[in-house]
Each structure stands twice: as structure tokens, then as C-alpha cells.
Scaffold this active site. Structure first.
Site, mmCIF file in Angstrom:
data_model
loop_
_atom_site.group_PDB
_atom_site.id
_atom_site.type_symbol
_atom_site.label_atom_id
_atom_site.label_comp_id
_atom_site.label_asym_id
_atom_site.label_seq_id
_atom_site.Cartn_x
_atom_site.Cartn_y
_atom_site.Cartn_z
ATOM 1 N N ASP A 1 71.079 83.260 32.251
ATOM 2 C CA ASP A 1 70.271 84.093 31.347
ATOM 3 C C ASP A 1 71.166 84.941 30.448
ATOM 4 O O ASP A 1 72.253 85.359 30.858
ATOM 5 C CB ASP A 1 69.363 84.992 32.207
ATOM 6 C CG ASP A 1 68.249 85.622 31.398
ATOM 7 O OD1 ASP A 1 68.023 85.199 30.248
ATOM 8 O OD2 ASP A 1 67.610 86.552 31.921
ATOM 9 N N ASN B 1 59.657 77.772 28.700
ATOM 10 C CA ASN B 1 60.525 77.754 27.505
ATOM 11 C C ASN B 1 59.943 76.916 26.362
ATOM 12 O O ASN B 1 60.338 77.084 25.209
ATOM 13 C CB ASN B 1 61.926 77.232 27.844
ATOM 14 C CG ASN B 1 62.786 78.228 28.600
ATOM 15 O OD1 ASN B 1 63.700 77.852 29.335
ATOM 16 N ND2 ASN B 1 62.522 79.525 28.431
HETATM 17 C C1 FPP Z 1 68.644 81.822 28.831
HETATM 18 O O1 FPP Z 1 69.092 82.665 27.798
HETATM 19 C C2 FPP Z 1 69.091 80.466 28.668
HETATM 20 C C3 FPP Z 1 68.279 79.387 28.425
HETATM 21 C C4 FPP Z 1 66.812 79.486 28.240
HETATM 22 C C5 FPP Z 1 68.795 78.051 28.311
HETATM 23 C C6 FPP Z 1 70.069 77.732 29.017
HETATM 24 C C7 FPP Z 1 70.761 76.751 28.203
HETATM 25 C C8 FPP Z 1 72.115 76.637 28.056
HETATM 26 C C9 FPP Z 1 73.064 77.448 28.817
HETATM 27 C C10 FPP Z 1 72.693 75.683 27.096
HETATM 28 C C11 FPP Z 1 72.342 74.244 27.232
HETATM 29 C C12 FPP Z 1 72.331 73.741 28.618
HETATM 30 C C13 FPP Z 1 72.887 72.587 29.058
HETATM 31 C C14 FPP Z 1 72.701 72.212 30.475
HETATM 32 C C15 FPP Z 1 73.679 71.701 28.201
HETATM 33 P P1 FPP Z 1 67.994 83.371 26.912
HETATM 34 O O2 FPP Z 1 67.847 82.571 25.666
HETATM 35 O O3 FPP Z 1 66.726 83.559 27.667
HETATM 36 O O4 FPP Z 1 68.686 84.738 26.642
HETATM 37 P P2 FPP Z 1 67.983 86.150 26.355
HETATM 38 O O5 FPP Z 1 67.209 86.502 27.592
HETATM 39 O O6 FPP Z 1 69.146 87.065 26.128
HETATM 40 O O7 FPP Z 1 67.112 85.983 25.153
#
Ligand code: FPP
Length: 246
Positions: A21, A69
Site C-alpha cells: 500500500d 480496485n
Molecule cells: C496500493 O497503493 C497498491 C495497489 C493498489 C497496487 C499494487 C500494484 C503494484 C505494486 C504494481 C504492479 C504489481 C505487479 C505485481 C506487477 P495505492 O494506490 O492504494 O496507494 P495510496 O493508498 O497511497 O493511494
């Protein structure tokens, strides 16, 4: 001295699950678009996968995309799907060199066909690898997973394949996406949030939790080792008394 030498390899979590996250906040801090955070998040994915394999973690599960998501802006969903596809193409070799098997959990049918095709290809090419199983949770929701399991079990009861009395934990386990994985021992969540967000609700019944106030793109090798060292200091009692487990 690296924290690596403080890790007891006899007491590693058999199954480590990570809620990655904070990509969006990381990008915002740099005055950049959210996509930039996700791009940098993939670098942490790569180093974490390599380091888990290096120290001997047998099962690593990453929460890459939840059922919720899908409600994000279309542009961000497209970015995440493109990153998934490009990472799979780019990192197939890393998985092969490190003897890592790719697995997925979630409703893959909802993913774009191009992502499904790439996943199937990498899963096929790594299926005989034995050092670590890397499971990507994609379009994954734990409640959806449990509902599907209950529906499948109910159908088997209706068709006289199993009896109601035979339903136990092991039967439910067999009907989950994670049927081939052990229970989760340790959950790490980055970004300082203290919640589970519909991730592996059944499988974390006896897991230890490690919440770290670091955004996912900043999650480093040392952070991973700190989490494992913290896990190794805990007494896991599984409902028993301290004396009973000594
Ligand atoms: C959370 O950060 C992350 C995600 C919803 C997606 C995770 C994806 C990756 C790390 C990249 C791609 C993955 C792979 C396996 C290639 P957020 O967007 O919720 O962050 P925030 O809470 O700060 O908005």
C-alpha cells in the site's frame, strides 16, 4: 551489519502475505501522477520477490489488485493492467533463474484477455519451479472467494457428492483459491494503514501482523528483514498457553 545475519532460517514464515500500500501517496509526495507510484511499486515487487526467495520463504503472496480496485478511475486501472503485463514479460527470466513458480488467486476472468494470456504463459513456463511459490492476488476479494467456496460445497451436497456432516475446515480449504497453499504465518502491510481490506480473511486466522509506516515504493530489503525478525521474536500460541507450547 546487514539485518540478514540476524534472521533464523529455521523459523521463517512458511507463507508471507503482503498488502502493498502507498503507491499513490508516494507519487503525490513527489508531485507526480499516481501511475509513477505504481511504476516504482513494481521495483519493490521485484526486490521483495528476489529477497524472499534468497532467504528461503516458500510462499509469498502479494495483493496486487483487489475486487474493489476495479472502482478506481479507468485510466489507473489500465495503468495497473499494463504494468502487470510488462512486468510479467520483463520478469519471466527472474522467476526462471530463481526457480520461482508463479501462481494466481482471484477472478482472473475479469482481467483483460492480454493479461490473462501473459499470466497463463508465465504460469506454464514456471510450473515445475520449486524454490518459492509467488502468488499474485489479482481481482481478488476474500469474501467473494468464500462465497464461491460455499456455493461449490452446497452444489456438491445437493448432488450427494459430499454429506453436510463431512464439511470441516479441510473441505472449506480445498474450495478456496488458496487450496494449494499453507495458512498465512505473517502479513505485512505498508503505508501505516492498519486494516486487512478483504485479503485472505480465512487464511489469516492465526497469522501475525506487521504494519510498517513506509510507503510501498520505499519498502526495502532491510524493511523486509525487520518484519521477519519481528515475527521470529513472537510467541505463536494458537490458542494454547505459553507453558503448553514450550
Ligand atoms: C496500493 O497503493 C497498491 C495497489 C493498489 C497496487 C499494487 C500494484 C503494484 C505494486 C504494481 C504492479 C504489481 C505487479 C505485481 C506487477 P495505492 O494506490 O492504494 O496507494 P495510496 O493508498 O497511497 O493511494
Amino acid at each position: 551489519m546487514s539485518l540478514l545475519s540476524s534472521i533464523n532460517i529455521e523459523n521463517l514464515p512458511k507463507h508471507l502475505a503482503i498488502i502493498m500500500d502507498g503507491n499513490g501517496r508516494w507519487a503525490k509526495q513527489q508531485g507526480m501522477m499516481r501511475a509513477f507510484g505504481h511504476e516504482n511499486g513494481t521495483k519493490s515487487v521485484k526486490t521483495t520477490v528476489e529477497n524472499c526467495a534468497k532467504i528461503g520463504i516458500e510462499n509469498l503472496t502479494l495483493y496486487a489488485f483487489s475486487t474493489e480496485n476495479w472502482n478506481r478511475p479507468k485510466l489507473e486501472v489500465n495503468t495497473l493492467m499494463k504494468l502487470l503485463i510488462s512486468s510479467l514479460k520483463k520478469e519471466l527470466e527472474t522467476l526462471v533463474i530463481n526457480n520461482i513458480k508463479l501462481n494466481t488467486i482471484g477472478n482472473l476472468e475479469k482481467l483483460p484477455k492480454s493479461a490473462q494470456k501473459e499470466l497463463l504463459e508465465v504460469i506454464g513456463k514456471t510450473k515445475n519451479n520449486t524454490r518459492m511459490t509467488l502468488t499474485l492476488a489479482l481481482s481478488y476479494g476474500s469474501r467473494e472467494e468464500i462465497i464461491n467456496a460455499v456455493k461449490n460445497i452446497a452444489t456438491k451436497v445437493k448432488n450427494n457428492i459430499i454429506s453436510i456432516d463431512s464439511i470441516d475446515e479441510s473441505i472449506l480449504n480445498k474450495h478456496l483459491y488458496t487450496h494449494n497453499l499453507p495458512d498465512v504465518d505473517l502479513v505485512i502491510r505498508t503505508s501505516g494503514e492498519h486494516r486487512i481490506s478483504n485479503f485472505l480473511l480465512w487464511q489469516i486466522a492465526y497469522a501475525e501482523f506487521y504494519f510498517i509506516d513506509v510507503l510501498w515504493p520505499d519498502f526495502s530489503e532491510e524493511h523486509l528483514y525487520e518484519a521477519i525478525i519481528s515475527y521470529q521474536k513472537r510467541e505463536r500460541r494458537f490458542g494454547k498457553t505459553s507453558e503448553q507450547i514450550k
